[in-house]
Scaffold this motif. Structure first.
Motif, PDB file in Angstrom:
ATOM      1  N   ASP A 106       0.827  -1.210   0.000  1.00 30.13           N
ATOM      2  CA  ASP A 106       0.000   0.000   0.000  1.00 30.13           C
ATOM      3  C   ASP A 106       0.860   1.258   0.000  1.00 30.13           C
ATOM      4  OD1 ASP A 106      -2.210  -1.643   0.070  1.00 30.13           O
ATOM      5  OD2 ASP A 106      -2.578  -1.369   2.223  1.00 30.13           O
ATOM      6  N   GLU A 107       1.896   1.287   0.840  1.00 30.12           N
ATOM      7  CA  GLU A 107       2.757   2.467   0.897  1.00 30.12           C
ATOM      8  C   GLU A 107       3.526   2.649  -0.403  1.00 30.12           C
ATOM      9  OE1 GLU A 107       4.248   3.493   5.242  1.00 30.12           O
ATOM     10  OE2 GLU A 107       4.825   1.461   4.693  1.00 30.12           O
ATOM     11  N   ALA A 108       4.015   1.548  -0.967  1.00 24.13           N
ATOM     12  CA  ALA A 108       4.785   1.628  -2.203  1.00 24.13           C
ATOM     13  C   ALA A 108       3.951   2.134  -3.365  1.00 24.13           C
ATOM     14  CB  ALA A 108       5.373   0.265  -2.543  1.00 24.13           C
ATOM     15  N   GLY A 109       2.651   1.902  -3.320  1.00 26.29           N
ATOM     16  CA  GLY A 109       1.777   2.312  -4.406  1.00 26.29           C
ATOM     17  C   GLY A 109       1.309   3.750  -4.325  1.00 26.29           C
ATOM     18  N   MET A 110       1.712   4.463  -3.298  1.00 30.41           N
ATOM     19  CA  MET A 110       1.277   5.850  -3.127  1.00 30.41           C
ATOM     20  C   MET A 110       2.148   6.809  -3.930  1.00 30.41           C
ATOM     21  SD  MET A 110       0.560   6.004   0.975  1.00 30.41           S
ATOM     22  CE  MET A 110      -0.693   4.997   1.758  1.00 30.41           C
ATOM     23  N   GLY A 111       1.613   8.010  -4.163  1.00 28.47           N
ATOM     24  CA  GLY A 111       2.397   9.077  -4.761  1.00 28.47           C
ATOM     25  C   GLY A 111       2.483   9.016  -6.278  1.00 28.47           C
ATOM     26  N   ASP A 112       3.586   9.568  -6.801  1.00 33.89           N
ATOM     27  CA  ASP A 112       3.799   9.649  -8.243  1.00 33.89           C
ATOM     28  C   ASP A 112       3.643   8.284  -8.901  1.00 33.89           C
ATOM     29  OD1 ASP A 112       5.091  11.219 -10.656  1.00 33.89           O
ATOM     30  OD2 ASP A 112       6.217   9.336 -10.465  1.00 33.89           O
ATOM     31  N   ARG A 113       2.901   8.258 -10.006  1.00 29.96           N
ATOM     32  CA  ARG A 113       2.580   6.977 -10.645  1.00 29.96           C
ATOM     33  C   ARG A 113       3.826   6.257 -11.136  1.00 29.96           C
ATOM     34  NH1 ARG A 113      -2.015   6.912 -15.176  1.00 29.96           N
ATOM     35  NH2 ARG A 113      -3.173   7.554 -13.305  1.00 29.96           N
TER      36      ARG A 113
END
Length: 215
Positions: A106-113
């Motif tokens: 979940d954390e890795a998937g956050m932010g800039d695409r």
């Protein structure tokens, strides 16, 4: 898939592989594995394991993936940590049973695409631990005893997830809250008191060694 978990953490895989029984260490509990295909699916094969050569397990925390997937930083101190994280993937990953958690996904998937895509690509194929409801209780205790602030509760959840799964190492570059030398002795004592001893919290350089410190 023909396997069933019987008891938690630090037990054994009981596998029937190619017609014979093999017993190897596992942090995930006793599993009865019915086929070679099942064994491969959970990271065990007759060619990759033996009775005397089990692999230790490593829980990848989000900061490792973030540093390893990032473009090189212009800040020298950050660039060094990025290089260490990348080297760990190249030099060390194959030597361990590497696991992570849905928290990290979940954390890795956050932010800039684009950045998220690079991080998730590094996690592709890594075993995601099942959610353990006791993780919330352990994390709450870590925060209650002021080993981590309430604002860093997710970091406490990483520690809880790794400890409850019985992995040997939690790999992190988060030295503010997780690999904090001032709090680690207290954290280890707490985990031991909860029957969750054995976890070591480490940074990549502790695996890599070498360099100018060699005689």
């Amino acid at each position: 898939m023909g396997w069933t978990m019987f008891i938690p953490q630090k037990a054994l895989f009981h596998a029937r592989v190619e017609g014979y029984d093999a017993f190897v260490s596992s942090p995930f509990g006793i599993l009865a594995i019915d086929t070679e295909a099942d064994a491969v699916a959970v990271g065990l094969s007759s060619t990759a394991r033996s009775r005397n050569d089990p692999m230790d397990s490593v829980y990848l925390e989000t900061s490792i993936v973030s540093h390893a997937a990032a473009w090189p930083s212009s800040v020298a101190e950050v660039a060094v940590l990025q290089d260490q994280a990348k080297r760990w993937f190249v030099e060390q990953r194959r030597l361990y049973d590497v696991v992570t958690s849905q928290l990290v996904i979940d954390e890795a998937g956050m932010g800039d695409r684009d950045a998220a895509g690079r991080r998730l690509a590094l996690l592709d194929g890594i075993l995601v631990l099942p959610v353990n409801p006791d993780a919330e209780t352990v994390a709450d205790e870590i925060v209650r005893r002021s080993m981590m602030p309430a604002s860093a509760r997710i970091d406490a959840l990483h520690v809880a997830a790794a400890a409850l799964a019985g992995v040997q190492y939690l790999l992190t570059l988060n030295c503010k809250h997780i690999a904090n030398a001032h709090e680690l002795p207290r954290l280890y004592r707490l985990l031991e008191s909860l029957g969750l001893g054995g976890l070591l919290i480490c940074t990549p350089i502790e695996f890599l060694g070498g360099g100018d410190d060699e005689p």
